[in-house]
Design a protein around this motif. Sequence first.
Motif, PDB file in Angstrom:
ATOM      1  N   MET A   1       0.855  -1.044   0.050  1.00 30.41           N
ATOM      2  CA  MET A   1      -0.011   0.042   0.027  1.00 30.41           C
ATOM      3  C   MET A   1       1.010   1.195   0.093  1.00 30.41           C
ATOM      4  O   MET A   1       1.973   1.398  -0.593  1.00 30.41           O
TER       5      MET A   1
ATOM      6  N   LEU B   1       8.797   5.181   7.089  1.00 27.86           N
ATOM      7  CA  LEU B   1       9.248   4.187   8.007  1.00 27.86           C
ATOM      8  C   LEU B   1      10.928   3.961   7.491  1.00 27.86           C
ATOM      9  O   LEU B   1      11.846   3.806   8.384  1.00 27.86           O
TER      10      LEU B   1
ATOM     11  N   GLY C   1      12.227  -2.460  -0.670  1.00 27.11           N
ATOM     12  CA  GLY C   1      11.892  -2.363  -1.838  1.00 27.11           C
ATOM     13  C   GLY C   1      11.842  -3.239  -2.669  1.00 27.11           C
ATOM     14  O   GLY C   1      11.207  -2.941  -3.904  1.00 27.11           O
ATOM     15  N   ASP C   2      12.202  -4.578  -2.771  1.00 23.78           N
ATOM     16  CA  ASP C   2      12.068  -5.539  -3.650  1.00 23.78           C
ATOM     17  C   ASP C   2      11.009  -6.395  -2.929  1.00 23.78           C
ATOM     18  O   ASP C   2      10.569  -6.175  -2.213  1.00 23.78           O
ATOM     19  N   ASP C   3      10.878  -7.673  -3.810  1.00 21.66           N
ATOM     20  CA  ASP C   3       9.849  -8.601  -3.244  1.00 21.66           C
ATOM     21  C   ASP C   3      10.162  -9.047  -1.902  1.00 21.66           C
ATOM     22  O   ASP C   3       9.369  -9.449  -1.110  1.00 21.66           O
TER      23      ASP C   3
ATOM     24  N   LEU D   1       8.257  -5.977   9.411  1.00 23.40           N
ATOM     25  CA  LEU D   1       7.363  -5.302  10.197  1.00 23.40           C
ATOM     26  C   LEU D   1       6.168  -5.318   9.396  1.00 23.40           C
ATOM     27  O   LEU D   1       6.055  -4.715   8.441  1.00 23.40           O
TER      28      LEU D   1
ATOM     29  N   MET E   1       2.379  -4.128   9.577  1.00 25.31           N
ATOM     30  CA  MET E   1       1.355  -3.271  10.185  1.00 25.31           C
ATOM     31  C   MET E   1       0.017  -3.482   9.349  1.00 25.31           C
ATOM     32  O   MET E   1       0.094  -3.107   8.221  1.00 25.31           O
TER      33      MET E   1
ATOM     34  N   LEU F   1      15.679  -2.565   9.688  1.00 21.36           N
ATOM     35  CA  LEU F   1      14.467  -3.029   9.329  1.00 21.36           C
ATOM     36  C   LEU F   1      14.683  -3.497   7.672  1.00 21.36           C
ATOM     37  O   LEU F   1      15.038  -2.522   6.839  1.00 21.36           O
TER      38      LEU F   1
ATOM     39  N   GLY G   1       8.517  -5.785   5.067  1.00 16.40           N
ATOM     40  CA  GLY G   1       7.234  -5.600   5.863  1.00 16.40           C
ATOM     41  C   GLY G   1       6.102  -5.809   5.015  1.00 16.40           C
ATOM     42  O   GLY G   1       6.426  -6.047   3.915  1.00 16.40           O
ATOM     43  N   ASP G   2       5.209  -5.436   5.510  1.00 17.32           N
ATOM     44  CA  ASP G   2       3.773  -5.468   4.722  1.00 17.32           C
ATOM     45  C   ASP G   2       2.983  -4.335   5.422  1.00 17.32           C
ATOM     46  O   ASP G   2       3.028  -4.068   6.809  1.00 17.32           O
ATOM     47  N   THR G   3       2.007  -3.486   4.531  1.00 16.14           N
ATOM     48  CA  THR G   3       1.270  -2.511   5.279  1.00 16.14           C
ATOM     49  C   THR G   3      -0.081  -2.793   4.587  1.00 16.14           C
ATOM     50  O   THR G   3      -0.152  -2.684   3.303  1.00 16.14           O
TER      51      THR G   3
END
Length: 334
Positions: free
Chosen positions: A1, A9, A25-27, A85, A87, A115, A118-120
Amino acid sequence: MEFDLIEALRARTRVARGDVALGIGDDAALLEVPNGMQLVACTDTLVAGVHFVADTAPADLGWKSLAVNLSDLAAMGAEPAWALLAMTLPEADEAFVAGFGQGFAELAARHRVALVGGDTTEGPLTITVTALGMVPTGEALTRSGAHAGEAVFVTGALGDAAGALRFLRDSGIGIRDSDQHAASTCRSALFQRMLRPGPRVAAGLALRGLASACIDVSDGLLADLGHVCTASRVGAEVEIEALPVSEALRAAFDEASCRELALAGGDDYELCFTAPGESEAVIMATLAQAGCRATRIGRITAGSGIRVLDARGRALATPRKGWEHFSEARARRT
Ligand code: ADP
Ligand code: MG
């Protein structure tokens, strides 16, 4: 997102590590684990209204979401290196992410944790942090290594975080007002311990090769020492008079409450560990060098279960009633 949120972050949590070949930044991230080291991985979720008071400051939440994971790494004797992370936010709230990132970054910088991804997502406020660390192959501390006859130790002091929580509930004041209230009393130290727990990373590293078993105290001493006993197929005796209780807790509660909080209160993130009694002097000296004190609180026994002993060595009836207050919180955490 929201790319901006992720960028915010990333900007706040930049930590230089040569072992991050590819970060955010990558997968997925690419991380270098040196030869001879085992990767140590753990994850913990905090749900608003369940694991933290709903109006907790975002910065405190950022700190704590990483702290609970670094505490798990510490209990394994691992050196933290990287974190992911995930969120879930009710809305794309820039101010929340800024505050959260600041608290998260403050603790991450202290332990040189990068860090790396992660996923948002959108939904009810939920924070999941995954922490990754390293330990020389075969040297990790586990729950299953305790032997009958060994001594039981705990770092720092017990019951402070639960004391802060009990104070909030008993007084009915909101956590945002607690600063004011705490300023005039000794209670600010307790709130600090609840909101900004310091994971015992240095102590965990120092205990490699010294402790036979180790666990972090997140659910309360009796519950967590119980996990060590189950995993190690042993029992334990805890001397109630030996439990380390802070000045702040003593000043805020009567003696019976202090003991109950120290035995059953969760969220302290101290380390409880076992070792041969003869090692006590070496352990204390090594931990002191790591900036940590520890207290010998009992012994491992043959059999199963934990007995709590008074000053004269008599087993105390465990006051289950008094612990319901906590078992409720504990049940919700599991
Ligand atoms: P994908 O759809 O491929 O999973 P995302 O858009 O979810 O990609 O994420 C893009 C990049 O941002 C990834 O490298 C991911 O790890 C990172 N990322 C996403 N959310 C966070 C977050 N909350 N904290 C840190 N990194 C994040
Ligand atoms: Mg994704």
